[in-house]
Scaffold this motif. Structure first.
Motif, PDB file in Angstrom:
ATOM      1  N   TYR A   1       0.827  -1.325   0.028  1.00  0.00           N
ATOM      2  CA  TYR A   1       0.040  -0.176  -0.093  1.00  0.00           C
ATOM      3  C   TYR A   1       0.912   1.115   0.004  1.00  0.00           C
ATOM      4  CZ  TYR A   1      -3.714  -3.138   1.285  1.00  0.00           C
ATOM      5  OH  TYR A   1      -4.709  -4.173   1.433  1.00  0.00           O
TER       6      TYR A   1
ATOM      7  N   ASN B   1     -15.350   1.327  -0.360  1.00  0.00           N
ATOM      8  CA  ASN B   1     -14.489   1.808   0.755  1.00  0.00           C
ATOM      9  C   ASN B   1     -15.215   2.787   1.808  1.00  0.00           C
ATOM     10  OD1 ASN B   1     -12.160   0.097   0.368  1.00  0.00           O
ATOM     11  ND2 ASN B   1     -11.417   1.955  -1.004  1.00  0.00           N
TER      12      ASN B   1
ATOM     13  N   LYS C   1     -12.321   1.968   8.753  1.00  0.00           N
ATOM     14  CA  LYS C   1     -10.818   2.785   8.657  1.00  0.00           C
ATOM     15  C   LYS C   1     -10.862   3.318   7.140  1.00  0.00           C
ATOM     16  CE  LYS C   1      -5.990   2.086   8.495  1.00  0.00           C
ATOM     17  NZ  LYS C   1      -4.661   1.385   8.786  1.00  0.00           N
ATOM     18  N   CYS C   2     -11.095   2.671   6.159  1.00  0.00           N
ATOM     19  CA  CYS C   2     -11.208   3.096   4.682  1.00  0.00           C
ATOM     20  C   CYS C   2     -12.262   4.247   4.543  1.00  0.00           C
ATOM     21  CB  CYS C   2     -11.495   1.684   3.711  1.00  0.00           C
ATOM     22  SG  CYS C   2     -10.313   0.481   3.699  1.00  0.00           S
TER      23      CYS C   2
ATOM     24  N   CYS D   1     -10.453   7.372   5.039  1.00  0.00           N
ATOM     25  CA  CYS D   1      -9.091   7.755   4.520  1.00  0.00           C
ATOM     26  C   CYS D   1      -9.273   8.394   3.199  1.00  0.00           C
ATOM     27  CB  CYS D   1      -8.702   6.266   4.322  1.00  0.00           C
ATOM     28  SG  CYS D   1      -7.120   6.212   3.032  1.00  0.00           S
TER      29      CYS D   1
ATOM     30  N   PHE E   1      -7.442   8.362   0.789  1.00  0.00           N
ATOM     31  CA  PHE E   1      -7.206   7.629  -0.479  1.00  0.00           C
ATOM     32  C   PHE E   1      -8.034   6.743  -0.883  1.00  0.00           C
ATOM     33  CE2 PHE E   1      -2.890   8.529   1.685  1.00  0.00           C
ATOM     34  CZ  PHE E   1      -2.531   9.493   0.807  1.00  0.00           C
ATOM     35  N   ARG E   2      -9.285   6.806  -0.349  1.00  0.00           N
ATOM     36  CA  ARG E   2     -10.370   5.797  -0.431  1.00  0.00           C
ATOM     37  C   ARG E   2     -10.900   5.404  -2.057  1.00  0.00           C
ATOM     38  NH1 ARG E   2     -12.277   9.602   2.498  1.00  0.00           N
ATOM     39  NH2 ARG E   2     -14.411  10.553   2.033  1.00  0.00           N
TER      40      ARG E   2
ATOM     41  N   SER F   1      -6.966  -1.898  -2.844  1.00  0.00           N
ATOM     42  CA  SER F   1      -6.962  -3.052  -2.061  1.00  0.00           C
ATOM     43  C   SER F   1      -7.692  -4.020  -2.555  1.00  0.00           C
ATOM     44  CB  SER F   1      -7.124  -2.525  -0.575  1.00  0.00           C
ATOM     45  OG  SER F   1      -7.585  -3.478   0.058  1.00  0.00           O
TER      46      SER F   1
ATOM     47  N   LYS G   1     -11.720  -4.673   6.473  1.00  0.00           N
ATOM     48  CA  LYS G   1     -10.709  -5.418   5.471  1.00  0.00           C
ATOM     49  C   LYS G   1     -10.040  -6.402   6.140  1.00  0.00           C
ATOM     50  CE  LYS G   1     -10.507  -2.468   1.518  1.00  0.00           C
ATOM     51  NZ  LYS G   1     -10.361  -1.312   0.911  1.00  0.00           N
TER      52      LYS G   1
ATOM     53  N   CYS H   1      -4.358  -2.185   5.517  1.00  0.00           N
ATOM     54  CA  CYS H   1      -3.140  -1.597   5.547  1.00  0.00           C
ATOM     55  C   CYS H   1      -2.519  -1.018   6.751  1.00  0.00           C
ATOM     56  CB  CYS H   1      -3.263  -0.559   4.319  1.00  0.00           C
ATOM     57  SG  CYS H   1      -4.038   1.128   5.292  1.00  0.00           S
TER      58      CYS H   1
ATOM     59  N   MET I   1      -1.030   2.171   6.642  1.00  0.00           N
ATOM     60  CA  MET I   1      -1.031   3.446   6.400  1.00  0.00           C
ATOM     61  C   MET I   1      -1.547   3.964   7.780  1.00  0.00           C
ATOM     62  SD  MET I   1      -0.556   3.832   2.950  1.00  0.00           S
ATOM     63  CE  MET I   1      -1.433   5.255   2.391  1.00  0.00           C
TER      64      MET I   1
ATOM     65  N   PHE J   1      -2.967   7.441   9.433  1.00  0.00           N
ATOM     66  CA  PHE J   1      -3.389   8.623   9.163  1.00  0.00           C
ATOM     67  C   PHE J   1      -3.357   9.648  10.252  1.00  0.00           C
ATOM     68  CE2 PHE J   1      -5.552   5.415   6.634  1.00  0.00           C
ATOM     69  CZ  PHE J   1      -4.705   5.643   5.244  1.00  0.00           C
TER      70      PHE J   1
HETATM   71  S1  SF4 Z   1      -5.181   2.935   2.011  1.00  0.00           S
HETATM   72 FE1  SF4 Z   1      -5.880   1.648   3.546  1.00  0.00          FE
HETATM   73  S2  SF4 Z   1      -7.354   2.595   4.706  1.00  0.00           S
HETATM   74 FE2  SF4 Z   1      -7.061   3.755   2.807  1.00  0.00          FE
HETATM   75  S3  SF4 Z   1      -8.533   3.107   1.611  1.00  0.00           S
HETATM   76 FE3  SF4 Z   1      -6.929   1.670   1.175  1.00  0.00          FE
HETATM   77  S4  SF4 Z   1      -6.754   0.079   2.544  1.00  0.00           S
HETATM   78 FE4  SF4 Z   1      -8.261   1.587   3.264  1.00  0.00          FE
END
Ligand code: SF4
Length: 329
Positions: free
Chosen positions: A222, A291, A296-297, A300, A302-303, A308, A321, A325, A327, A329
């Protein structure tokens, strides 16, 4: 400023995160990090309120910041000023794709005995666009070369083939495959040396040799630099699971799955047609878990660009999930 509006370009989309937010530029394929407060300001209906009215909404606490940030976004081509915002409409929030399968991953090892050319023909009939063939072990490359013929003239635009360095194949044979199949990209894994062989400058096509190993337990990486920023990815991930939607994967023993690392098996390619499996409601269940619905997603930034492929589990009415990941934040 009294009668002036600030608008983002239609391809520039603000997305909030827990600590920071971003503006995705779907045309340029880039993103810009912004403070959450600016995201909140940009989430106001910018077509209804003048800059002055926006400042008033925040009790004139951030007038200078709003002025400077809007100018920064104009200077960097994320937005523009206008006196008449009416003609600028937001794009429709829909995703459409005519393809029954958008992407597929096939795994092969020395014990694999499914009919690869037949699988490629089936994927072509389903208009698959992107294919990855992961060959974990040293492999008979003549056999592979002969199996790839259905790729000629097929719907598959890009076929990435991961071959093991210890397969009996010369660099000349690899170059021949790349030249014969313009849609094939070869990556040589478990390589003793790190290097690249240029195939075509025009299409920036190369054979990459990497020391990384590709095996059944290869973990997903990721990293925002590997995420996909595009119009289709953005709208697809608003409505579907961007990693699993219209994806079909076939394991080394022929098991048909949503993704290779998932445990749920829907059939076997030696007995079932892909078209029969992918229309099953159970197979498609994960397509629809976005997402935005996953813990969590959903917070985020970046969703709408993260691909993923993780399996999804449901606990106490919430989605998670399985392989989250790392990551932070
Ligand atoms: S980076 Fe991680 S938290 Fe963000 S959408 Fe992807 S899997 Fe989800």
């Amino acid at each position: 400023m009294t009668n002036t509006y600030f608008l983002l370009f239609p391809s520039c989309v603000p997305v909030n995160g827990t600590k920071v937010s971003i503006i995705m530029d779907l045309d340029k394929g880039t993103y810009l990090e912004i403070p959450n407060l600016l995201h909140d300001i940009l989430s106001i209906d910018l077509q209804r309120f003048t800059i002055h009215e926006i400042m008033k909404k925040f009790d004139h606490q951030y007038d200078q910041g709003i002025k400077e940030y809007f100018q920064f976004l104009v200077d960097n081509q994320y937005g523009f000023y206008t006196k008449d915002p009416k003609p600028f409409r937001k794009p429709e929030d829909i995703f459409y794709s005519p393809y029954k399968i958008i992407s597929s991953v096939l795994a092969i090892n020395t014990t694999t005995n499914y009919d690869l050319p037949e699988v490629l023909k089936q994927l072509d009939r389903l208009s698959c666009q992107l294919l990855q063939i992961r060959i974990y072990d040293p492999y008979d490359m003549d056999k592979l070369f002969n199996s790839l013929s259905p790729l000629k003239g097929s719907s598959i635009k890009i076929c990435e083939v991961y071959v093991c360095y210890y397969s009996l194949i010369s660099e000349e044979q690899l170059i021949t495959i790349c030249k014969e199949y313009p849609n094939v990209i070869i990556v040589v894994h478990t390589s003793k040396e790190k290097k690249q062989i240029n195939i075509s400058d025009e299409f920036n096509k190369k054979i990459v040799f990497t020391g990384e190993q590709v095996h059944a337990n290869t973990k997903e990486v990721y990293d925002p630099s590997l995420f996909t920023i595009s119009h289709s990815m953005y709208y697809e991930s608003r409505h579907f699971n961007s990693g699993l939607h219209r994806k079909v994967c076939i394991d080394t023993d022929g098991s048909i799955k949503n993704y290779l690392s998932h445990t749920k098996v829907y059939g076997n390619i030696k007995e079932n047609k892909i078209s029969e499996i992918i229309t099953k409601p159970k197979f498609q269940e994960r397509y629809f878990i976005t997402n935005d619905q996953i813990e969590k997603c959903k917070s985020c930034q970046f969703r709408y660009m993260c691909v993923s492929n993780s399996d999804i589990i449901k606990k106490n009415g919430k989605y998670f999930k399985k392989h989250t990941c790392n990551m932070d934040f």
